[in-house]
Design a protein around this motif. Structure first.
Motif, PDB file in Angstrom:
ATOM      1  N   LEU A  49      37.243   6.682  -5.613  1.00  0.00           N
ATOM      2  CA  LEU A  49      37.881   7.987  -5.684  1.00  0.00           C
ATOM      3  C   LEU A  49      37.876   8.454  -7.142  1.00  0.00           C
ATOM      4  O   LEU A  49      38.282   7.728  -8.043  1.00  0.00           O
ATOM      5  N   GLY A  50      37.405   9.639  -7.371  1.00  0.00           N
ATOM      6  CA  GLY A  50      37.292  10.125  -8.735  1.00  0.00           C
ATOM      7  C   GLY A  50      35.926   9.874  -9.345  1.00  0.00           C
ATOM      8  O   GLY A  50      35.677  10.232 -10.491  1.00  0.00           O
ATOM      9  N   SER A  51      35.014   9.239  -8.599  1.00  0.00           N
ATOM     10  CA  SER A  51      33.629   9.010  -9.033  1.00  0.00           C
ATOM     11  C   SER A  51      33.539   8.346 -10.401  1.00  0.00           C
ATOM     12  O   SER A  51      33.044   8.920 -11.374  1.00  0.00           O
ATOM     13  N   PRO A  52      34.013   7.103 -10.526  1.00  0.00           N
ATOM     14  CA  PRO A  52      33.926   6.398 -11.819  1.00  0.00           C
ATOM     15  C   PRO A  52      32.478   6.102 -12.186  1.00  0.00           C
ATOM     16  O   PRO A  52      31.609   5.988 -11.323  1.00  0.00           O
ATOM     17  N   ARG A  53      32.223   5.956 -13.478  1.00  0.00           N
ATOM     18  CA  ARG A  53      30.890   5.600 -13.953  1.00  0.00           C
ATOM     19  C   ARG A  53      30.682   4.090 -13.952  1.00  0.00           C
ATOM     20  O   ARG A  53      29.555   3.613 -13.800  1.00  0.00           O
ATOM     21  N   VAL A  54      31.765   3.348 -14.161  1.00  0.00           N
ATOM     22  CA  VAL A  54      31.703   1.888 -14.220  1.00  0.00           C
ATOM     23  C   VAL A  54      32.667   1.319 -13.188  1.00  0.00           C
ATOM     24  O   VAL A  54      33.820   1.761 -13.104  1.00  0.00           O
ATOM     25  N   VAL A  55      32.203   0.348 -12.407  1.00  0.00           N
ATOM     26  CA  VAL A  55      33.055  -0.339 -11.435  1.00  0.00           C
ATOM     27  C   VAL A  55      33.085  -1.817 -11.806  1.00  0.00           C
ATOM     28  O   VAL A  55      32.042  -2.473 -11.881  1.00  0.00           O
ATOM     29  N   VAL A  56      34.272  -2.339 -12.053  1.00  0.00           N
ATOM     30  CA  VAL A  56      34.466  -3.744 -12.408  1.00  0.00           C
ATOM     31  C   VAL A  56      34.983  -4.488 -11.184  1.00  0.00           C
ATOM     32  O   VAL A  56      36.016  -4.108 -10.617  1.00  0.00           O
ATOM     33  N   LEU A  57      34.263  -5.517 -10.750  1.00  0.00           N
ATOM     34  CA  LEU A  57      34.642  -6.300  -9.578  1.00  0.00           C
ATOM     35  C   LEU A  57      34.949  -7.725 -10.015  1.00  0.00           C
ATOM     36  O   LEU A  57      34.069  -8.436 -10.513  1.00  0.00           O
ATOM     37  N   ASP A  58      36.192  -8.142  -9.832  1.00  0.00           N
ATOM     38  CA  ASP A  58      36.626  -9.472 -10.251  1.00  0.00           C
ATOM     39  C   ASP A  58      36.642 -10.410  -9.054  1.00  0.00           C
ATOM     40  O   ASP A  58      37.477 -10.266  -8.158  1.00  0.00           O
ATOM     41  N   GLU A  59      35.709 -11.353  -9.014  1.00  0.00           N
ATOM     42  CA  GLU A  59      35.602 -12.364  -7.959  1.00  0.00           C
ATOM     43  C   GLU A  59      35.601 -11.733  -6.559  1.00  0.00           C
ATOM     44  O   GLU A  59      36.398 -12.090  -5.695  1.00  0.00           O
ATOM     45  N   PRO A  60      34.691 -10.799  -6.295  1.00  0.00           N
ATOM     46  CA  PRO A  60      34.727 -10.107  -4.996  1.00  0.00           C
ATOM     47  C   PRO A  60      34.346 -10.970  -3.808  1.00  0.00           C
ATOM     48  O   PRO A  60      34.651 -10.607  -2.671  1.00  0.00           O
ATOM     49  N   THR A  61      33.666 -12.114  -4.025  1.00  0.00           N
ATOM     50  CA  THR A  61      33.264 -12.958  -2.891  1.00  0.00           C
ATOM     51  C   THR A  61      34.121 -14.203  -2.755  1.00  0.00           C
ATOM     52  O   THR A  61      33.822 -15.065  -1.923  1.00  0.00           O
ATOM     53  N   ALA A  62      35.168 -14.313  -3.565  1.00  0.00           N
ATOM     54  CA  ALA A  62      36.024 -15.497  -3.483  1.00  0.00           C
ATOM     55  C   ALA A  62      36.651 -15.603  -2.099  1.00  0.00           C
ATOM     56  O   ALA A  62      37.129 -14.620  -1.527  1.00  0.00           O
ATOM     57  N   SER A  63      36.616 -16.782  -1.531  1.00  0.00           N
ATOM     58  CA  SER A  63      37.242 -17.096  -0.235  1.00  0.00           C
ATOM     59  C   SER A  63      36.582 -16.395   0.948  1.00  0.00           C
ATOM     60  O   SER A  63      37.176 -16.331   2.031  1.00  0.00           O
ATOM     61  N   LEU A  64      35.385 -15.861   0.775  1.00  0.00           N
ATOM     62  CA  LEU A  64      34.684 -15.215   1.883  1.00  0.00           C
ATOM     63  C   LEU A  64      33.651 -16.160   2.476  1.00  0.00           C
ATOM     64  O   LEU A  64      33.086 -17.005   1.788  1.00  0.00           O
ATOM     65  N   GLY A  65      33.396 -15.991   3.780  1.00  0.00           N
ATOM     66  CA  GLY A  65      32.350 -16.753   4.438  1.00  0.00           C
ATOM     67  C   GLY A  65      30.974 -16.215   4.087  1.00  0.00           C
ATOM     68  O   GLY A  65      30.834 -15.228   3.368  1.00  0.00           O
ATOM     69  N   VAL A  66      29.953 -16.856   4.632  1.00  0.00           N
ATOM     70  CA  VAL A  66      28.575 -16.492   4.298  1.00  0.00           C
ATOM     71  C   VAL A  66      28.271 -15.054   4.699  1.00  0.00           C
ATOM     72  O   VAL A  66      27.712 -14.268   3.918  1.00  0.00           O
ATOM     73  N   ARG A  67      28.620 -14.683   5.927  1.00  0.00           N
ATOM     74  CA  ARG A  67      28.316 -13.334   6.404  1.00  0.00           C
ATOM     75  C   ARG A  67      29.076 -12.288   5.605  1.00  0.00           C
ATOM     76  O   ARG A  67      28.513 -11.248   5.219  1.00  0.00           O
ATOM     77  N   GLN A  68      30.356 -12.528   5.348  1.00  0.00           N
ATOM     78  CA  GLN A  68      31.153 -11.571   4.597  1.00  0.00           C
ATOM     79  C   GLN A  68      30.670 -11.459   3.159  1.00  0.00           C
ATOM     80  O   GLN A  68      30.663 -10.376   2.573  1.00  0.00           O
ATOM     81  N   THR A  69      30.240 -12.576   2.573  1.00  0.00           N
ATOM     82  CA  THR A  69      29.686 -12.544   1.219  1.00  0.00           C
ATOM     83  C   THR A  69      28.442 -11.682   1.173  1.00  0.00           C
ATOM     84  O   THR A  69      28.249 -10.877   0.255  1.00  0.00           O
ATOM     85  N   ALA A  70      27.582 -11.812   2.186  1.00  0.00           N
ATOM     86  CA  ALA A  70      26.365 -10.989   2.250  1.00  0.00           C
ATOM     87  C   ALA A  70      26.718  -9.506   2.325  1.00  0.00           C
ATOM     88  O   ALA A  70      26.053  -8.662   1.703  1.00  0.00           O
ATOM     89  N   GLU A  71      27.772  -9.168   3.068  1.00  0.00           N
ATOM     90  CA  GLU A  71      28.198  -7.769   3.173  1.00  0.00           C
ATOM     91  C   GLU A  71      28.627  -7.230   1.809  1.00  0.00           C
ATOM     92  O   GLU A  71      28.284  -6.105   1.429  1.00  0.00           O
ATOM     93  N   VAL A  72      29.361  -8.046   1.064  1.00  0.00           N
ATOM     94  CA  VAL A  72      29.841  -7.600  -0.247  1.00  0.00           C
ATOM     95  C   VAL A  72      28.683  -7.477  -1.229  1.00  0.00           C
ATOM     96  O   VAL A  72      28.628  -6.531  -2.030  1.00  0.00           O
ATOM     97  N   LEU A  73      27.732  -8.397  -1.198  1.00  0.00           N
ATOM     98  CA  LEU A  73      26.577  -8.312  -2.095  1.00  0.00           C
ATOM     99  C   LEU A  73      25.743  -7.066  -1.782  1.00  0.00           C
ATOM    100  O   LEU A  73      25.243  -6.391  -2.696  1.00  0.00           O
ATOM    101  N   ASN A  74      25.591  -6.736  -0.502  1.00  0.00           N
ATOM    102  CA  ASN A  74      24.904  -5.494  -0.140  1.00  0.00           C
ATOM    103  C   ASN A  74      25.672  -4.279  -0.645  1.00  0.00           C
ATOM    104  O   ASN A  74      25.072  -3.282  -1.078  1.00  0.00           O
ATOM    105  N   LEU A  75      26.986  -4.363  -0.597  1.00  0.00           N
ATOM    106  CA  LEU A  75      27.827  -3.288  -1.109  1.00  0.00           C
ATOM    107  C   LEU A  75      27.576  -3.081  -2.607  1.00  0.00           C
ATOM    108  O   LEU A  75      27.475  -1.940  -3.085  1.00  0.00           O
TER     109      LEU A  75
END
Length: 258
Positions: free
Chosen positions: A163-189
């Motif tokens: 929201l607000g169309s930022p230029r930089v997005v900082v993601l801190d440990e976005p795949t922590a505690s996720l399974g294989v399929r969910q991790t793949a979804e986040v990496l595609n994101l």
């Protein structure tokens, strides 16, 4: 033949140090972030990754050094100040409210009004627009967040950051505690964020995940920048840089030269 010139950094930290009591979390760190780039920051526990993310997001003000945006020094003394400059962050805790639905979480504190009332239709339409751009598989924007999977919750948190169309997005440990399929979804994101033109700073201790999406990889060790790799660096090289270990192949080569 001369090497092609790299584009000027969008966001830089120069000589940044941060101490918490007697612990030196960051020591004289230099990092550049460029547009349309996924910059991964990797390191073992205590390497300073989350502290660096906090500095970029305005959660931690450095004790020394400076942050530059488009080559000009800026003061990131709060998350609100960072967002005003186009830097948004999603931390590991996500800060979602389980009993609120997706729309309510996305617009919490930033509600769209129509006169004195909430404009539910406009907020729902914008929620679907953001999620569609991220190719998210959320069943309904009116479902409570507690009913979503870990990967879907991460998508909601990222959509809120957009929201607000930022230029930089900082993601801190976005795949922590996720399974294989969910991790793949986040990496595609993350790849979709880059395709949309965002610069992405991806902080993780899981080196294997980073290799799938990173353009460059910064290795922190004991609060310092230990090395910088291209995105196609081998897992063995990353692990050696993270831990200070010597790769078996490198050890064999040295022994052969004796």
């Amino acid at each position: 033949m001369s090497e092609p010139l790299l584009p000027a950094p969008l966001l830089s930290v120069r000589g940044v140090s941060k101490r918490f009591g007697g612990v030196r979390a960051l020591v004289d760190v230099d990092v550049d972030v460029r547009e349309h780039e996924v910059l991964a920051v990797v390191g073992d526990n205590g390497a300073g990754k989350s502290t660096l993310a906090g500095v970029l997001a305005g959660a931690h003000r450095p004790d020394a050094g400076e942050v530059l945006l488009d080559g000009r020094p800026v003061v990131l003394d709060s998350p609100a100040a960072a967002r005003a400059l186009g830097i948004a962050a999603v931390f590991q805790e996500l800060a979602l409210v389980d009993d609120l639905d997706v729309v309510e979480n996305l617009f919490l504190g930033h509600e769209t009004l129509r006169g004195p009332l909430l404009d539910e239709v406009a907020m729902e339409r914008e929620a679907w627009r953001l999620l569609d751009q991220l190719a998210a598989s959320v069943p309904s924007v009116r479902d409570p967040v507690r009913t979503l999977s870990g990967g879907q919750r991460q998508v909601v948190a990222v959509a809120r950051a957009l929201l607000g169309s930022p230029r930089v997005v900082v993601l801190d440990e976005p795949t922590a505690s996720l399974g294989v399929r969910q991790t793949a979804e986040v990496l595609n994101l993350i790849l979709r964020l880059r395709e949309r033109g965002h610069a992405v700073v991806l902080v993780s201790h899981q080196a294997g995940d980073l290799q799938a999406v990173a353009d460059r990889i910064v290795v922190l060790r004991l609060g310092r920048v230990h090395d910088v790799f291209d995105g196609d660096a081998s897992y063995e090289d990353l692990l050696a840089a993270m831990t200070g270990a010597v790769r078996p192949s490198a050890r064999t080569s040295r022994e052969a030269r004796r």
